[in-house]
Each structure stands twice: as C-alpha cells, then as structure tokens.
Design an enzyme around this catalytic site. Structure first.
Site, PDB file in Angstrom:
ATOM      1  N   MET A   1      -9.855   5.725  -4.591  1.00 41.34           N
ATOM      2  CA  MET A   1     -10.054   6.139  -3.190  1.00 41.34           C
ATOM      3  C   MET A   1     -11.193   7.138  -3.113  1.00 41.34           C
ATOM      4  SD  MET A   1      -6.152   6.661  -1.970  1.00 41.34           S
ATOM      5  CE  MET A   1      -4.851   5.496  -2.418  1.00 41.34           C
TER       6      MET A   1
ATOM      7  N   MET B   1     -10.697   1.321  -2.826  1.00 45.33           N
ATOM      8  CA  MET B   1     -10.630   1.692  -1.406  1.00 45.33           C
ATOM      9  C   MET B   1     -11.807   2.616  -1.166  1.00 45.33           C
ATOM     10  SD  MET B   1      -6.525   2.049  -1.317  1.00 45.33           S
ATOM     11  CE  MET B   1      -6.482   2.071  -3.119  1.00 45.33           C
TER      12      MET B   1
ATOM     13  N   HIS C   1      -1.832  -1.205 -11.974  1.00 44.08           N
ATOM     14  CA  HIS C   1      -2.603  -1.153 -10.728  1.00 44.08           C
ATOM     15  C   HIS C   1      -3.210   0.240 -10.568  1.00 44.08           C
ATOM     16  CE1 HIS C   1      -3.523  -2.556  -6.612  1.00 44.08           C
ATOM     17  NE2 HIS C   1      -3.209  -1.330  -6.196  1.00 44.08           N
TER      18      HIS C   1
ATOM     19  N   GLY D   1       0.663   6.553  -1.251  1.00 46.77           N
ATOM     20  CA  GLY D   1       1.884   5.897  -1.686  1.00 46.77           C
ATOM     21  C   GLY D   1       3.042   6.335  -0.796  1.00 46.77           C
ATOM     22  N   GLY D   2       4.158   5.637  -0.936  1.00 43.12           N
ATOM     23  CA  GLY D   2       5.390   6.074  -0.287  1.00 43.12           C
ATOM     24  C   GLY D   2       5.483   5.825   1.207  1.00 43.12           C
TER      25      GLY D   2
ATOM     26  N   ASP E   1      -5.547   2.654  -8.245  1.00 45.65           N
ATOM     27  CA  ASP E   1      -6.014   2.852  -6.867  1.00 45.65           C
ATOM     28  C   ASP E   1      -7.171   3.842  -6.813  1.00 45.65           C
ATOM     29  OD1 ASP E   1      -4.276   1.219  -5.179  1.00 45.65           O
ATOM     30  OD2 ASP E   1      -2.650   2.473  -5.937  1.00 45.65           O
TER      31      ASP E   1
ATOM     32  N   MET F   1      -2.483  -5.793   2.194  1.00 40.65           N
ATOM     33  CA  MET F   1      -1.949  -4.433   2.331  1.00 40.65           C
ATOM     34  C   MET F   1      -0.818  -4.450   3.353  1.00 40.65           C
ATOM     35  SD  MET F   1      -3.725  -2.502   0.267  1.00 40.65           S
ATOM     36  CE  MET F   1      -2.771  -1.067   0.732  1.00 40.65           C
TER      37      MET F   1
ATOM     38  N   ASP G   1       0.595  -5.071  -1.533  1.00 44.35           N
ATOM     39  CA  ASP G   1       0.419  -3.662  -1.886  1.00 44.35           C
ATOM     40  C   ASP G   1       0.888  -2.780  -0.733  1.00 44.35           C
ATOM     41  OD1 ASP G   1      -0.327  -1.289  -2.999  1.00 44.35           O
ATOM     42  OD2 ASP G   1      -2.478  -1.741  -3.099  1.00 44.35           O
ATOM     43  N   GLY G   2       1.979  -2.039  -0.987  1.00 44.66           N
ATOM     44  CA  GLY G   2       2.463  -1.065  -0.016  1.00 44.66           C
ATOM     45  C   GLY G   2       3.911  -1.299   0.371  1.00 44.66           C
TER      46      GLY G   2
ATOM     47  N   HIS H   1      -8.089  -1.482  -7.712  1.00 45.83           N
ATOM     48  CA  HIS H   1      -8.133  -1.662  -6.249  1.00 45.83           C
ATOM     49  C   HIS H   1      -9.067  -0.603  -5.671  1.00 45.83           C
ATOM     50  CE1 HIS H   1      -5.566  -1.356  -2.275  1.00 45.83           C
ATOM     51  NE2 HIS H   1      -6.773  -1.840  -2.045  1.00 45.83           N
TER      52      HIS H   1
ATOM     53  N   SER I   1       1.793   0.942  -9.647  1.00 47.34           N
ATOM     54  CA  SER I   1       0.603   1.694  -9.238  1.00 47.34           C
ATOM     55  C   SER I   1       0.670   3.104  -9.788  1.00 47.34           C
ATOM     56  CB  SER I   1       0.515   1.760  -7.718  1.00 47.34           C
ATOM     57  OG  SER I   1      -0.420   2.765  -7.363  1.00 47.34           O
TER      58      SER I   1
END
Ligand code: DX5
Ligand code: ZN
Length: 226
Positions: free
Chosen positions: A41, A72, A37, A148-149, A39, A141, A176-177, A70, A12
């Site tokens: 948002m 969001m 990937h 992240g993290g 992300d 998810m 994911d995650g 992805h 990601s």
C-alpha cells in the site's frame, strides 16, 4: 506454479506481527497456508502505507510456496521490475490504478511473473472482460482496500459473472476482504478458488502459538469445501 481450481488459502501478512515477518511467514506455511499474500500500500491509491520492494525481497527468503503480491499503488508500471527482482510469483495490479491496465498486465508477464488484476467493490466485472486473456488471476475485493478486519461485502453476483466470463481459461478468482468460515462457502460457491484471509487466520494466534493459525486455516478450508 501449475493451475488448478482447488480451494487455496492465502493468509495475508497484513495481519502478522510487522516486527517478525520471517517467522510469521514460516508459521503460516507450516500451518497449511497455500500461498502467502503480501499487501503493498502506498498511502495514495489507498489510505494506508505498508512496505515496498526491499521488504518484499526480504520476505521472499522465507516463502517456499507462492508469493502473491497485491499492489494497492498508483502508478504501477515504474515498479514492476522491482517486484520481479524481489521475487513475486504473482503480481496483481488494480484496474482502477491507471488507464492502461492492458499494458500493465503485459509488462508483468514480460517480467516473468503471473499477472493479476484486482477490482474494487464498486467496479463491475465487465471492467476486466477484455483483459482476461492477459490475466492469470482476477482479485475481487470484498472490502474497500486499505485495511484488514473490515466486514465482508456480498458481491457473489459479480463473482458468478466473472466465473462465466473466464470460462475455461486458466484464470484464478481470488477473493480478498472479510473472508472467514461464514463467507468462504458463499464465494467458493460462486466460483472463487483463492481465499485471502488476514484476521480470520491470525486471530487468536502468534508465532509462539502458531497451532491457532493452523486451526483457523483448517476451519476456513473445511467451511469452503463443505
Ligand atoms: C485489504 C487487503 C487484504 C486484507 C484482508 O486492503 O488487501 O488482503 O489483509 O484482511 P481481512 O481478511 O482481515 O479482511
Ligand atoms: Zn490483499
């Protein structure tokens, strides 16, 4: 894109250097990442904001594997054509993003992309049961989306249930995650085949020290397959 259930690592770029996406994307591909990937948002569906269609279109020039986008964001439908135009191979929308996910998945496929549907940690597997014939990927998810993290939430029961529901359909299960060398074997054992990993791939490396990305990717793959 041909379908298979071999383990695929999807770094990601949320964990990449935001001022250097082109080199970061080339580095993770050179170092053995299977998919890229991305992300997206919106600061509304999730409490964080990243980038939109023009940036994703710019990333595309550097991606030679699969660009896995992805979303969001809510709503999704007004932006589907923009992500097709940006060159997404897979476009994933959250089932929680609106009341008409069925229509959204149809529209994603009609725009020429593979259609993914994502589930927040609190959403049951059954939420996508009647969408599986319209989906190419289900994204589970294992953190609350937005950052992240975060630490991995053990939802292996949900992954197993989805794997049963999918049966012999050509539908990927993506996690994911919080995926790392500890959690990758748990989710692959439960039926996942695509592993998104942000911090576990980028940790300790940089574009000028990209062999670390390769070591991280190989370690996750070895743990997942082992
Ligand atoms: C979270 C994003 C993830 C994130 C994963 O909302 O969807 O793709 O980058 O990051 P890690 O692997 O660090 O949990
Ligand atoms: Zn993601």
């Amino acid at each position: 894109m041909t379908f298979d259930r071999r383990v695929k690592i999807a770094p990601s770029i949320l964990s990449a250097d935001f001022a250097d996406f082109g080199r970061e994307i080339r580095a993770i591909e050179d170092q053995g990442g299977d998919w890229v990937h991305v992300d997206v948002m919106d600061g509304h569906f999730v409490p964080n904001l990243t980038f939109g269609p023009p940036a994703v279109k710019a990333f595309r020039r550097h991606v030679t594997t699969v660009m896995d986008v992805h979303l969001m964001i809510a709503p999704v439908d007004p932006y589907i054509d923009a992500y097709a135009e940006a060159g997404a191979d897979i476009l994933t929308a959250h089932v929680e993003a609106g009341p008409h996910t069925h229509r959204t998945l149809q529209a994603i496929r009609a725009a020429g992309m593979k259609a993914g549907v994502a589930l927040n940690p609190g959403t049951p597997a059954e939420a996508v049961e009647h969408l599986l014939d319209l989906a190419d990927l289900v994204c589970v998810m294992t953190v609350n989306p937005g950052f992240g993290g975060q630490s991995f939430l053990d939802l292996t029961g949900k992954i197993r249930r989805l794997r049963e529901m999918i049966g012999d359909r050509a539908v990927h299960i993506e996690i994911d995650g919080g995926v790392d060398t500890r959690t990758a074997p748990l989710v692959v054992g439960a039926g996942a085949d695509v592993l998104v990993a942000g911090s576990a791939v980028f940790r300790g490396g940089s574009v000028d020290n990209a062999h670390v990305y390769g070591e991280n990717i190989r370690a996750i793959r070895a743990a997942a397959e082992g």
